[in-house]
Design a protein around this motif. Structure first.
Motif, PDB file in Angstrom:
ATOM      1  N   GLY A  18      12.942  63.365  24.743  1.00  0.00           N
ATOM      2  CA  GLY A  18      13.099  63.641  26.155  1.00  0.00           C
ATOM      3  C   GLY A  18      12.369  64.870  26.652  1.00  0.00           C
ATOM      4  N   VAL A  19      12.691  65.184  27.895  1.00  0.00           N
ATOM      5  CA  VAL A  19      12.110  66.310  28.615  1.00  0.00           C
ATOM      6  C   VAL A  19      13.218  67.319  28.872  1.00  0.00           C
ATOM      7  CG1 VAL A  19      10.903  67.017  30.726  1.00  0.00           C
ATOM      8  CG2 VAL A  19      10.501  64.740  29.753  1.00  0.00           C
ATOM      9  N   ILE A  20      12.946  68.580  28.526  1.00  0.00           N
ATOM     10  CA  ILE A  20      13.944  69.626  28.733  1.00  0.00           C
ATOM     11  C   ILE A  20      13.394  70.685  29.683  1.00  0.00           C
ATOM     12  CG2 ILE A  20      15.019  69.236  26.488  1.00  0.00           C
ATOM     13  CD1 ILE A  20      13.132  72.446  27.009  1.00  0.00           C
ATOM     14  N   GLN A  21      14.325  71.428  30.257  1.00  0.00           N
ATOM     15  CA  GLN A  21      13.952  72.517  31.154  1.00  0.00           C
ATOM     16  C   GLN A  21      14.772  73.759  30.822  1.00  0.00           C
ATOM     17  OE1 GLN A  21      13.473  72.341  35.696  1.00  0.00           O
ATOM     18  NE2 GLN A  21      15.599  72.934  35.411  1.00  0.00           N
ATOM     19  N   ILE A  22      14.107  74.893  30.771  1.00  0.00           N
ATOM     20  CA  ILE A  22      14.782  76.185  30.698  1.00  0.00           C
ATOM     21  C   ILE A  22      14.517  76.847  32.037  1.00  0.00           C
ATOM     22  CG2 ILE A  22      14.879  78.435  29.560  1.00  0.00           C
ATOM     23  CD1 ILE A  22      13.863  77.024  27.012  1.00  0.00           C
ATOM     24  N   LYS A  23      15.582  77.278  32.698  1.00  0.00           N
ATOM     25  CA  LYS A  23      15.450  77.834  34.045  1.00  0.00           C
ATOM     26  C   LYS A  23      15.975  79.259  34.107  1.00  0.00           C
ATOM     27  CE  LYS A  23      16.593  76.947  38.857  1.00  0.00           C
ATOM     28  NZ  LYS A  23      17.302  76.044  39.778  1.00  0.00           N
ATOM     29  N   ASN A  24      15.174  80.141  34.677  1.00  0.00           N
ATOM     30  CA  ASN A  24      15.604  81.501  34.965  1.00  0.00           C
ATOM     31  C   ASN A  24      16.419  81.419  36.248  1.00  0.00           C
ATOM     32  OD1 ASN A  24      15.699  84.110  36.117  1.00  0.00           O
ATOM     33  ND2 ASN A  24      13.830  84.725  35.077  1.00  0.00           N
ATOM     34  N   GLU A  25      17.716  81.614  36.140  1.00  0.00           N
ATOM     35  CA  GLU A  25      18.614  81.456  37.284  1.00  0.00           C
ATOM     36  C   GLU A  25      18.444  82.565  38.319  1.00  0.00           C
ATOM     37  OE1 GLU A  25      20.320  78.849  38.030  1.00  0.00           O
ATOM     38  OE2 GLU A  25      20.015  77.792  36.135  1.00  0.00           O
ATOM     39  N   GLN A  26      17.814  83.661  37.963  1.00  0.00           N
ATOM     40  CA  GLN A  26      17.605  84.751  38.917  1.00  0.00           C
ATOM     41  C   GLN A  26      16.349  84.535  39.760  1.00  0.00           C
ATOM     42  OE1 GLN A  26      17.970  88.630  37.163  1.00  0.00           O
ATOM     43  NE2 GLN A  26      19.906  88.124  36.197  1.00  0.00           N
ATOM     44  N   SER A  27      15.286  84.072  39.134  1.00  0.00           N
ATOM     45  CA  SER A  27      14.021  83.907  39.857  1.00  0.00           C
ATOM     46  C   SER A  27      13.724  82.455  40.231  1.00  0.00           C
ATOM     47  CB  SER A  27      12.862  84.438  39.017  1.00  0.00           C
ATOM     48  OG  SER A  27      12.640  83.591  37.899  1.00  0.00           O
ATOM     49  N   GLY A  28      14.375  81.524  39.546  1.00  0.00           N
ATOM     50  CA  GLY A  28      14.107  80.109  39.768  1.00  0.00           C
ATOM     51  C   GLY A  28      12.930  79.575  38.964  1.00  0.00           C
ATOM     52  N   VAL A  75      18.621  68.864  30.194  1.00  0.00           N
ATOM     53  CA  VAL A  75      17.807  67.715  29.796  1.00  0.00           C
ATOM     54  C   VAL A  75      17.476  66.980  31.090  1.00  0.00           C
ATOM     55  CG1 VAL A  75      17.757  65.557  28.507  1.00  0.00           C
ATOM     56  CG2 VAL A  75      18.924  67.559  27.545  1.00  0.00           C
ATOM     57  N   LEU A  76      16.187  66.902  31.404  1.00  0.00           N
ATOM     58  CA  LEU A  76      15.750  66.266  32.645  1.00  0.00           C
ATOM     59  C   LEU A  76      15.610  64.754  32.499  1.00  0.00           C
ATOM     60  CD1 LEU A  76      12.993  68.784  33.783  1.00  0.00           C
ATOM     61  CD2 LEU A  76      15.408  68.719  34.445  1.00  0.00           C
ATOM     62  N   TRP A  77      15.304  64.315  31.289  1.00  0.00           N
ATOM     63  CA  TRP A  77      15.078  62.893  31.038  1.00  0.00           C
ATOM     64  C   TRP A  77      15.205  62.646  29.546  1.00  0.00           C
ATOM     65  CZ3 TRP A  77      11.592  60.046  28.165  1.00  0.00           C
ATOM     66  CH2 TRP A  77      11.449  58.701  28.502  1.00  0.00           C
ATOM     67  N   LYS A  78      15.813  61.517  29.188  1.00  0.00           N
ATOM     68  CA  LYS A  78      15.902  61.174  27.771  1.00  0.00           C
ATOM     69  C   LYS A  78      15.866  59.671  27.588  1.00  0.00           C
ATOM     70  CE  LYS A  78      20.920  61.031  27.219  1.00  0.00           C
ATOM     71  NZ  LYS A  78      22.054  61.546  26.478  1.00  0.00           N
ATOM     72  N   LYS A  79      15.438  59.279  26.391  1.00  0.00           N
ATOM     73  CA  LYS A  79      15.376  57.857  26.062  1.00  0.00           C
ATOM     74  C   LYS A  79      15.555  57.700  24.556  1.00  0.00           C
ATOM     75  CE  LYS A  79      12.681  53.697  26.732  1.00  0.00           C
ATOM     76  NZ  LYS A  79      11.478  53.098  27.296  1.00  0.00           N
ATOM     77  N   ASP A  80      16.218  56.640  24.185  1.00  0.00           N
ATOM     78  CA  ASP A  80      16.428  56.317  22.768  1.00  0.00           C
ATOM     79  C   ASP A  80      15.075  56.056  22.104  1.00  0.00           C
ATOM     80  OD1 ASP A  80      17.110  55.102  20.301  1.00  0.00           O
ATOM     81  OD2 ASP A  80      18.892  54.184  21.155  1.00  0.00           O
ATOM     82  N   THR A  81      14.895  56.585  20.908  1.00  0.00           N
ATOM     83  CA  THR A  81      13.623  56.413  20.188  1.00  0.00           C
ATOM     84  C   THR A  81      13.485  55.045  19.537  1.00  0.00           C
ATOM     85  OG1 THR A  81      14.551  57.403  18.184  1.00  0.00           O
ATOM     86  CG2 THR A  81      13.355  58.877  19.685  1.00  0.00           C
ATOM     87  N   THR A  82      14.536  54.269  19.525  1.00  0.00           N
ATOM     88  CA  THR A  82      14.474  52.947  18.896  1.00  0.00           C
ATOM     89  C   THR A  82      13.367  52.105  19.522  1.00  0.00           C
ATOM     90  OG1 THR A  82      16.857  53.017  18.492  1.00  0.00           O
ATOM     91  CG2 THR A  82      15.798  50.863  18.355  1.00  0.00           C
TER      92      THR A  82
END
Length: 107
Positions: A18-28, A75-82
């Motif tokens: 999948g696609v992950i995101q780390i976000k700085n909550e102070q600056s965006g 997690v912005l998006w995920k899918k089974d690897t099968t």
């Protein structure tokens, strides 16, 4: 459960890429990445950021200055690897798609 049963249970658990995101909550500001297995990925990034692995990056600089509590993980998006063939290529394409879509400041 005995050891063999635990191993079998682990092996039969679905894996999600999948696609992950780390976000700085102070600056965006955000960081986007893709991973072949999203399980425990936040721990992976925390360990690397706490160990100064991303040195010479704005993400690492903000992490060091603001601390872990200033950041969130999602997690912005995920899918089974099968049934997924050529996962490495799929991840490369997926990352570019999400970088274009989100325009993250830290990448």
């Amino acid at each position: 459960m005995n050891h063999k049963e635990l191993i079998q249970q682990y092996k039969s658990t679905p894996t999600f890429y999948g696609v992950i995101q780390i976000k700085n909550e102070q600056s965006g500001k955000t960081f986007i990445d893709v991973t072949p297995n999203i399980h425990n990925r936040w721990g992976y990034y925390q360990t690397n950021l706490n160990g100064n692995f991303y040195h010479d990056t704005d993400l690492q600089e903000d992490w060091n200055r603001l601390g872990a509590d200033a950041f969130s993980y999602s997690v912005l998006w995920k899918k089974d690897t099968t049934g997924v063939d050529h996962l490495r290529q799929k991840l490369k394409e997926l990352k570019q798609e999400w970088l274009d879509k989100c325009q993250p400041e830290y990448n």
